[in-house]
Design a protein around this motif. Structure first.
Motif, PDB file in Angstrom:
ATOM      1  N   THR A 360      12.261 -13.172 -49.947  1.00  0.00           N
ATOM      2  CA  THR A 360      11.223 -14.170 -49.672  1.00  0.00           C
ATOM      3  C   THR A 360      11.822 -15.546 -49.384  1.00  0.00           C
ATOM      4  N   THR A 361      12.958 -15.839 -49.971  1.00  0.00           N
ATOM      5  CA  THR A 361      13.609 -17.121 -49.698  1.00  0.00           C
ATOM      6  C   THR A 361      14.052 -17.208 -48.246  1.00  0.00           C
ATOM      7  N   VAL A 362      14.686 -16.126 -47.758  1.00  0.00           N
ATOM      8  CA  VAL A 362      15.128 -16.103 -46.361  1.00  0.00           C
ATOM      9  C   VAL A 362      13.925 -16.144 -45.425  1.00  0.00           C
ATOM     10  N   LEU A 363      12.898 -15.343 -45.721  1.00  0.00           N
ATOM     11  CA  LEU A 363      11.717 -15.328 -44.859  1.00  0.00           C
ATOM     12  C   LEU A 363      11.036 -16.690 -44.825  1.00  0.00           C
ATOM     13  N   HIS A 364      11.016 -17.340 -45.964  1.00  0.00           N
ATOM     14  CA  HIS A 364      10.406 -18.673 -46.011  1.00  0.00           C
ATOM     15  C   HIS A 364      11.164 -19.646 -45.119  1.00  0.00           C
ATOM     16  N   GLY A 365      12.486 -19.654 -45.209  1.00  0.00           N
ATOM     17  CA  GLY A 365      13.278 -20.547 -44.365  1.00  0.00           C
ATOM     18  C   GLY A 365      13.118 -20.224 -42.891  1.00  0.00           C
ATOM     19  N   TRP A 366      13.185 -18.935 -42.550  1.00  0.00           N
ATOM     20  CA  TRP A 366      12.997 -18.530 -41.153  1.00  0.00           C
ATOM     21  C   TRP A 366      11.598 -18.907 -40.653  1.00  0.00           C
ATOM     22  N   SER A 367      10.603 -18.750 -41.525  1.00  0.00           N
ATOM     23  CA  SER A 367       9.224 -19.075 -41.120  1.00  0.00           C
ATOM     24  C   SER A 367       9.092 -20.551 -40.791  1.00  0.00           C
ATOM     25  N   ARG A 368       9.655 -21.399 -41.628  1.00  0.00           N
ATOM     26  CA  ARG A 368       9.567 -22.835 -41.355  1.00  0.00           C
ATOM     27  C   ARG A 368      10.295 -23.198 -40.064  1.00  0.00           C
ATOM     28  N   GLY A 369      11.417 -22.519 -39.811  1.00  0.00           N
ATOM     29  CA  GLY A 369      12.126 -22.758 -38.563  1.00  0.00           C
ATOM     30  C   GLY A 369      11.319 -22.325 -37.352  1.00  0.00           C
ATOM     31  N   ALA A 370      10.647 -21.164 -37.449  1.00  0.00           N
ATOM     32  CA  ALA A 370       9.824 -20.677 -36.340  1.00  0.00           C
ATOM     33  C   ALA A 370       8.634 -21.586 -36.090  1.00  0.00           C
ATOM     34  N   ILE A 371       8.038 -22.096 -37.165  1.00  0.00           N
ATOM     35  CA  ILE A 371       6.893 -23.005 -37.034  1.00  0.00           C
ATOM     36  C   ILE A 371       7.318 -24.299 -36.358  1.00  0.00           C
ATOM     37  N   ALA A 372       8.499 -24.811 -36.727  1.00  0.00           N
ATOM     38  CA  ALA A 372       8.969 -26.085 -36.182  1.00  0.00           C
ATOM     39  C   ALA A 372       9.159 -26.017 -34.671  1.00  0.00           C
ATOM     40  N   VAL A 373       9.737 -24.923 -34.185  1.00  0.00           N
ATOM     41  CA  VAL A 373      10.027 -24.815 -32.748  1.00  0.00           C
ATOM     42  C   VAL A 373       8.988 -23.985 -32.008  1.00  0.00           C
ATOM     43  N   LYS A 374       7.969 -23.499 -32.751  1.00  0.00           N
ATOM     44  CA  LYS A 374       6.909 -22.672 -32.161  1.00  0.00           C
ATOM     45  C   LYS A 374       7.486 -21.486 -31.386  1.00  0.00           C
ATOM     46  N   ASP A 375       8.331 -20.733 -32.080  1.00  0.00           N
ATOM     47  CA  ASP A 375       8.916 -19.521 -31.510  1.00  0.00           C
ATOM     48  C   ASP A 375       7.904 -18.388 -31.674  1.00  0.00           C
ATOM     49  N   HIS A 376       7.214 -18.018 -30.581  1.00  0.00           N
ATOM     50  CA  HIS A 376       6.142 -17.027 -30.652  1.00  0.00           C
ATOM     51  C   HIS A 376       6.637 -15.666 -31.146  1.00  0.00           C
ATOM     52  N   TRP A 378       9.395 -14.794 -32.971  1.00  0.00           N
ATOM     53  CA  TRP A 378       9.749 -14.779 -34.383  1.00  0.00           C
ATOM     54  C   TRP A 378       8.521 -14.997 -35.263  1.00  0.00           C
ATOM     55  N   ALA A 379       7.612 -15.849 -34.833  1.00  0.00           N
ATOM     56  CA  ALA A 379       6.413 -16.110 -35.631  1.00  0.00           C
ATOM     57  C   ALA A 379       5.581 -14.850 -35.804  1.00  0.00           C
ATOM     58  N   ALA A 380       5.450 -14.061 -34.740  1.00  0.00           N
ATOM     59  CA  ALA A 380       4.669 -12.827 -34.835  1.00  0.00           C
ATOM     60  C   ALA A 380       5.339 -11.825 -35.770  1.00  0.00           C
ATOM     61  N   ALA A 381       6.651 -11.686 -35.645  1.00  0.00           N
ATOM     62  CA  ALA A 381       7.369 -10.738 -36.502  1.00  0.00           C
ATOM     63  C   ALA A 381       7.309 -11.178 -37.963  1.00  0.00           C
ATOM     64  N   LEU A 382       7.462 -12.469 -38.208  1.00  0.00           N
ATOM     65  CA  LEU A 382       7.405 -12.977 -39.585  1.00  0.00           C
ATOM     66  C   LEU A 382       5.997 -12.858 -40.155  1.00  0.00           C
ATOM     67  N   TRP A 383       4.983 -13.108 -39.342  1.00  0.00           N
ATOM     68  CA  TRP A 383       3.590 -12.983 -39.798  1.00  0.00           C
ATOM     69  C   TRP A 383       3.332 -11.552 -40.279  1.00  0.00           C
ATOM     70  N   ASP A 384       3.756 -10.591 -39.483  1.00  0.00           N
ATOM     71  CA  ASP A 384       3.544  -9.186 -39.853  1.00  0.00           C
ATOM     72  C   ASP A 384       4.281  -8.842 -41.143  1.00  0.00           C
ATOM     73  N   ALA A 385       5.482  -9.395 -41.302  1.00  0.00           N
ATOM     74  CA  ALA A 385       6.255  -9.095 -42.511  1.00  0.00           C
ATOM     75  C   ALA A 385       5.587  -9.689 -43.754  1.00  0.00           C
ATOM     76  N   TRP A 386       5.157 -10.950 -43.676  1.00  0.00           N
ATOM     77  CA  TRP A 386       4.489 -11.564 -44.822  1.00  0.00           C
ATOM     78  C   TRP A 386       3.205 -10.822 -45.163  1.00  0.00           C
ATOM     79  N   LEU A 387       2.522 -10.311 -44.163  1.00  0.00           N
ATOM     80  CA  LEU A 387       1.247  -9.647 -44.408  1.00  0.00           C
ATOM     81  C   LEU A 387       1.428  -8.288 -45.063  1.00  0.00           C
ATOM     82  N   ASP A 388       2.377  -7.505 -44.560  1.00  0.00           N
ATOM     83  CA  ASP A 388       2.464  -6.101 -44.992  1.00  0.00           C
ATOM     84  C   ASP A 388       3.649  -5.771 -45.889  1.00  0.00           C
ATOM     85  N   ASP A 389       4.693  -6.575 -45.846  1.00  0.00           N
ATOM     86  CA  ASP A 389       5.915  -6.184 -46.556  1.00  0.00           C
ATOM     87  C   ASP A 389       6.244  -7.051 -47.763  1.00  0.00           C
TER      88      ASP A 389
END
Length: 543
Positions: A360-376, A378-389
């Motif tokens: 969760t620490t790595v996902l949190h850091g990656w998520s903030r990075g994806a949000i900052a640069v609006k990487d569609h 990575w954002a979609a892949a991270l969204w799915d992971a937070w939701l289901d995994d």
């Protein structure tokens, strides 16, 4: 005149002789009153005499020559809206929030029309920044003329397409909202001039103002901003340093972004799966390929040099120091860096991260990075992971201040429109207990205005659960509670379908009156928006 005033104040009944004496003046105007016979009451004659003297004095005054005449308003360049639209705008004026008024003003602007002069005072009295930018475009020449005569603060309304000299004056003397507006406009016209403004005033700005000024830079960020942002990393305010670092992270070729990536590289490494041959290819084709191993090495100790880059030494309560440092370091790196460095896609790396102790620490850091640069991607892949995994309990235990739901909501901003729509519709099929947030967030998740296709599908999805809710005697937490928000977001092509749905649901037998009122309110809003779109064309009329 003074004797008449004194006689009136004392009263003609108390001192009638004093009043008669006051009427015996020797001015030409006194002849008008003395000509009245005694049948006119004394108090009336005194008042008539005072009025005549006042008129006489005013008529004798010469006009002043030391006052500059007020210039007339320029001729209008746009036609005024029809009377029916003026009536509609008058109705919308009293409604809060001003969303419907903003929609109407936007269409009026697109149609190349202005509001009628009779509505200008009421519109100016709104003092609502949410409609200020739109209103400034439809007030016409007379509206701008009226604004030039107003002495009070109209920052919420004034437009900021100013000439350079006036823009500089506002920048140096105006209130903060006006300064932010002219800085925003100047960055679009002359970004180098805007940077020079900032550099000249930076030392005198408060920390709060410096943070807001950096936010304006972030709206139109460009590589040439890097040197100024690098200097802001030496700011005495931790908040300012953090904002500057996040902006530099969005400039991958900047020295700071390269430094951020180099620091984070020491914390992550990746081993690709070793299974070669046709078996591995088949697994990858059906989505069963092994993810490989992500090696996570959080920092063991604090480095004081990190503070310059906005990474604080102490985490928030409930988060370990090493986890905090790791998250902050990863958040300053665009996630695409990891795809390029490790030669694999986002979903594979996320699956590998989920098997790590620091998932969760790595996902949190990656998520903030994806949000900052609006990487569609990575954002979609991270969204799915937070939701289901990621288990909700695990996420909240490690990040008390950033829950799983909060991360998912933040990731919505970085999703493409199509991905946001697809994930929202998919969540609507889940039981309420399996959704990470409530129905109001589902409505807000996709930015307005909704597309025609998404509006149609959304109405189709809520039709059945709405029917169940309307027929229930007690229906808390159902779509009935968010119908108003739905009505405000629907595409115009769905107005007829929405009204038909509301009518159909209103015929359900034994529906409680409170539920029917919710449906009536929904239908009323849809009809009002329908009226806005029917009466205001939204495009210039053909000549």
């Amino acid at each position: 005149m003074q004797s008449l005033v004194e006689a009136a104040l004392v009263g003609t009944a108390r001192q009638p002789d004093r009043a008669r004496s006051a009427l015996e003046g020797d001015q030409p105007v006194d002849e008008v009153v003395t000509a009245l016979d005694e049948s006119v009451a004394l108090e009336r004659r005194v008042l008539l005499a005072a009025a005549a003297h006042d008129l006489y004095a005013r008529a004798g005054r010469m006009p002043r020559t030391d006052v500059e005449a007020v210039r007339a308003a320029s001729a209008e360049t746009r036609p005024s809206c029809p009377a029916s639209v003026a009536t509609l705008l008058g109705e919308l004026l009293v409604m809060r929030p001003r969303t419907l008024l903003a929609e109407a003003l936007g269409r009026l602007d697109a149609a190349g029309m202005i509001v009628p002069p009779s509505l200008l005072p009421d519109l100016f009295d709104l003092r609502d920044p949410s409609v200020g930018a739109l209103l400034s475009r439809v007030i016409g020449e007379r509206g701008r003329w009226l604004l030039s005569l107003v002495d009070d603060d109209a920052d919420w309304l004034r437009h900021d397409a100013l000439d350079p000299a006036e823009a500089l004056r506002v920048w140096e003397e105006g209130s903060l909202p006006r300064r932010l507006a002219v800085l925003r406009a100047r960055r679009l016209a002359e970004p180098e001039v805007a940077r020079a403004w900032l550099a000249a005033s930076w030392a005198t700005e408060s920390a709060e103002h410096r943070t807001q000024l950096l936010a304006v830079i972030g709206e139109s960020l460009e590589p040439a901003d890097a040197p100024f942002l690098e200097s802001a990393l030496a700011d005495r305010s931790a908040n300012v340093r953090a904002v500057a670092a996040r902006l530099l992270a969005r400039l991958p070729s900047s020295e700071a972004a390269l430094r951020f990536a180099e620091r984070a590289d020491a914390m992550l490494d990746y081993d690709a799966p070793s299974a070669p041959g046709i078996h591995a290819k088949v697994q990858k084709a059906v989505g069963l390929a092994r993810a490989g191993t992500l090696h996570v090495r959080p920092p063991e100790r604090w480095d004081a040099a990190w503070e310059r880059d906005g990474i604080t030494a102490k985490p928030q309560k409930g988060t370990g120091e090493r986890a905090h440092w790791l998250t902050e370091a990863l958040a300053l790196v665009a996630p695409e860096h990891w795809s390029q460095r490790f030669g694999t896609d986002a979903r594979t790396l996320i699956r590998a991260a989920l098997e790590s102790e620091w998932a969760t620490t790595v996902l949190h850091g990656w998520s903030r990075g994806a949000i900052a640069v609006k990487d569609h991607v990575w954002a979609a892949a991270l969204w799915d992971a937070w939701l289901d995994d990621v288990k909700s309990g695990e996420a909240t235990a490690r990040h008390e201040s950033t829950t799983r739901a909060t991360v998912l909501i933040a990731l919505y901003r970085a999703l493409s429109a199509a991905d946001a729509e697809a994930r929202t519709l998919a969540l609507m099929h889940r039981p309420a207990t399996d959704r990470p947030f409530g129905l109001s967030m589902l409505v807000d998740a996709v930015a307005a205005p909704w597309t025609a296709e998404y509006s149609r599908r959304f109405l189709d999805e809520i039709a059945s659960p709405l029917a169940v809710a309307v027929g229930a005697q007690w229906a808390p937490g159902t779509w009935l509670e968010v119908l108003e928000a739905v009505a405000m977001r629907l595409a115009p092509t769905s107005f007829a379908a929405a009204l038909a749905l509301a009518h159909r649901l209103a015929t359900i037998e034994n529906a409680p009156p409170s539920h029917l009122r919710e449906l009536e309110g929904f239908a009323a809003l849809v009809r009002l928006r329908q009226r806005i779109h029917e009466e205001i064309p939204g495009e210039p009329a053909r000549r």
